[in-house]
Enzyme design. Sequence first.
Site, PDB file in Angstrom:
ATOM      1  CG  HIS A 157      54.449  41.503  89.782  1.00  0.00           C
ATOM      2  ND1 HIS A 157      54.092  40.999  88.554  1.00  0.00           N
ATOM      3  CD2 HIS A 157      53.445  41.141  90.628  1.00  0.00           C
ATOM      4  CE1 HIS A 157      52.935  40.367  88.654  1.00  0.00           C
ATOM      5  NE2 HIS A 157      52.524  40.441  89.903  1.00  0.00           N
ATOM      6  CD  GLU A 158      52.839  41.770  94.527  1.00  0.00           C
ATOM      7  OE1 GLU A 158      51.691  42.237  94.617  1.00  0.00           O
ATOM      8  OE2 GLU A 158      53.062  40.605  94.131  1.00  0.00           O
ATOM      9  CD  GLU A 180      49.231  38.537  88.716  1.00  0.00           C
ATOM     10  OE1 GLU A 180      50.464  38.706  88.845  1.00  0.00           O
ATOM     11  OE2 GLU A 180      48.411  38.911  89.578  1.00  0.00           O
ATOM     12  CG  ASP A 228      54.763  39.497  85.122  1.00  0.00           C
ATOM     13  OD1 ASP A 228      54.948  39.686  86.348  1.00  0.00           O
ATOM     14  OD2 ASP A 228      54.495  38.381  84.634  1.00  0.00           O
TER      15      ASP A 228
HETATM   16 ZN   LIG Z   1      50.676  39.809  90.656  1.00  0.00          ZN
END
Ligand SMILES: [Zn+2]
Length: 410
Positions: A276-277, A354, A358
Amino acid sequence: MNSETIFNIIIGIIVVNFLLERWLDWLNDKNSSAVLPEELKGIYDDEKYAKQRAYDKVKGRFSMLSSTFSFVLILAMLFFKGFAFVDAYAKSITDHPIVLPILFFGILMVASDILTTPFSLYSTFVIEEKFGFNRTTIKTYILDKIKGALLGAILGGGFLALFIWFYNSMGTFFWLWTWGAIAIFMVLATMFYASVIVPLFNTLTPLEDGELKTEITKYCQKVGFNLENLFVMDGSKRSSKANAFFSGLGAKKKIVLYDTLANEYSKEEITAVLAHEIGHYKKKHTLVAMIVGVLQMGAMLFILSLVINKPEFSMALGVQEKSFHIGLLVFSMLYSPLSMLIGVLMNVISRKNEYEADNYAKTTYKPEPLVSSLKKLSVDSLSNLTPHPYDVFLNYSHPTLLQRIKALYN
Ligand SMILES: [Zn+2]
């Protein structure tokens, strides 16, 4: 616009803002139910859910108390001409064009810090302690305060000095010079945050060899991310809550995993969080946020340049003679609704980012471990799973757990 109108607008902004906060709290309270909604069953067990509700309640009451305190304090400062008093006091010490504003803001900051420290102590050592999150010792707390104050004094003071110097010597275009200086500073801060600022407060260590590193290495090779930039941070020094973040630009980029995450989550869960990062990095979210931040700063400084020389600004706070620091203070109060609007817009973008990160983790790794780590992160920090949609829209930088799970399994 005369000074009285400006004064009334400032009071209006402060009152509306306070009422808005209370209204959102009330909505959230109303939205929370004693029984967990069907789709969220299985995330919290009954006992843990009761604890989460108790935590929310305690935090809600506390935030009500501390924001009411700040609200009363700022109104008192305005109605009783407190800022004019501090201004007169600073002027009795110096009339140096650069030292005077620094002293003025310095006094306000130290006073506000003294007044708010009891609240911060209570939050850390009573509330967080009671719910088992706190790991901070008094020593760490004091050291953090000292380091934070020094950093603030050096960066804030240095920056303010430069700003005033531009204001006094560059004429109408002082705002462009200031903007240039801030832009350079913002780029440097984004680049060096994890290599210079974070190490002042925490220790970063490269990830140790083992099963976790093998799994992560395999993933990083697949997506082409240099593992040298991966660090574990001793977050457990302050709190049991886990986290991870990406920071930096270009060769200075770093991904930081809290030790609380590295020690207590499965290797698939950690790799999913890491994915995710890395998604944030690959999708250029940090870069875009920085550019938007710089543009926004330019717009703000331009507006500031149009109004700072108006004597009505200083008079609104009861100061007869126009001055840079009072003008700046009044501007910051008047600008706050606009800055709130920009904040809401930034939250909209952040929530979209986000979902993108994801989705990156889902397509390059797998969705299940990300879902399970997101659930664990929520439960371990006793997050409110059912915030009111208005609050989410205005204040949330991340979508809710339920929204993220739905998107991941879509
Ligand atoms: Zn994030």
